[in-house]
Design an enzyme around this catalytic site. Sequence first.
Site, short mmCIF file in Angstrom:
data_model
loop_
_atom_site.label_atom_id
_atom_site.label_comp_id
_atom_site.label_asym_id
_atom_site.label_seq_id
_atom_site.Cartn_x
_atom_site.Cartn_y
_atom_site.Cartn_z
CE LYS A 191 -2.62 1.59 3.96
NZ LYS A 191 -1.89 3.06 3.99
CG ASP A 227 -5.07 4.64 1.82
OD1 ASP A 227 -6.54 4.94 1.80
OD2 ASP A 227 -4.05 4.39 3.37
CE LYS A 240 -6.46 6.32 5.06
NZ LYS A 240 -5.40 6.32 4.96
CG ASP A 248 -11.82 18.29 -3.28
OD1 ASP A 248 -12.72 19.16 -3.70
OD2 ASP A 248 -10.34 18.99 -3.60
CB THR A 255 -9.10 1.69 12.24
OG1 THR A 255 -7.78 2.01 11.51
CG2 THR A 255 -9.90 1.04 11.40
NE ARG A 267 1.47 2.01 12.68
CZ ARG A 267 0.93 3.15 13.39
NH1 ARG A 267 1.44 4.27 14.55
NH2 ARG A 267 -0.56 3.59 12.81
#
Length: 233
Positions: A33, A60, A62, A65, A119, A211
Amino acid sequence: MTNSDRIIVPLDVPDLEQAIALLDLLPEVNFWKVGLELFVSSGAEILGILQERQKKSFLDLKFHDIPNTVAGACRSASRYQVDLLTLHATAGRQALTAAKGAISDLLSPPKLLAITVLTSLNARELALDLKIPLELSEYALNLALLGKESGIDGAVCSPQEVAQLRRVCGEDFLLVCPGVRPSWSIKGDQSRVMTPAQALKAGADYLVIGRPITGAEEPKVAWTKICHELADI
Ligand SMILES: O=c1ccn([C@@H]2O[C@H](COP(=O)(O)O)[C@@H](O)[C@H]2O)c(=O)[nH]1
């Protein structure tokens, strides 16, 4: 597809050099990603590198607009031949429909995913800070359904909502879950989490796990450990 093919690893690093170092360190990973941090610092070059290495890619960014801008951004992003692309469901029905329409004539358009509720947010923040007068799970479901009704291919949701979204949105609606944390890793800024095995069992198509792998002392060991945890489910 094996369960390890369902893991998407984010290249959340500040520059191209560190991104390539991760690709070299984890050749077993098939799906990567690219998010805001790397794209803003280094542009689209990484997407070409992923293609050369025959990896799947998830852009990604996002988008959030007005309809015309979101549609144009989706069309522009499609030229990178990515597999998945995100936009916020809260951009609204017109933006979601325009985004789908803007790429529908392409030969192999990316699958569009609607971001539902990030999340990192918890129920308290949703109610008190964002003043959303719905239960978090109900709000996430509404946003996913708005995406589905607008022709969007799937949604990004927390593993805590994925079972409900799967039940209501159906088997063909792609569900991608970040907020995935093995029992041995820390949550960090993620709020609504589950383990990889729990998230897959609950109905996720793909898990985004960053991570716990990329920030581990030995990323390869962490990756292997997660793959073993997913082997028998
Ligand atoms: O609701 C969302 C939407 C996107 N993300 C992205 O997923 C990864 C998660 O990384 P971790 O290191 O495993 O926390 C990250 O790139 C986010 O931008 C999300 O976490 N939640």
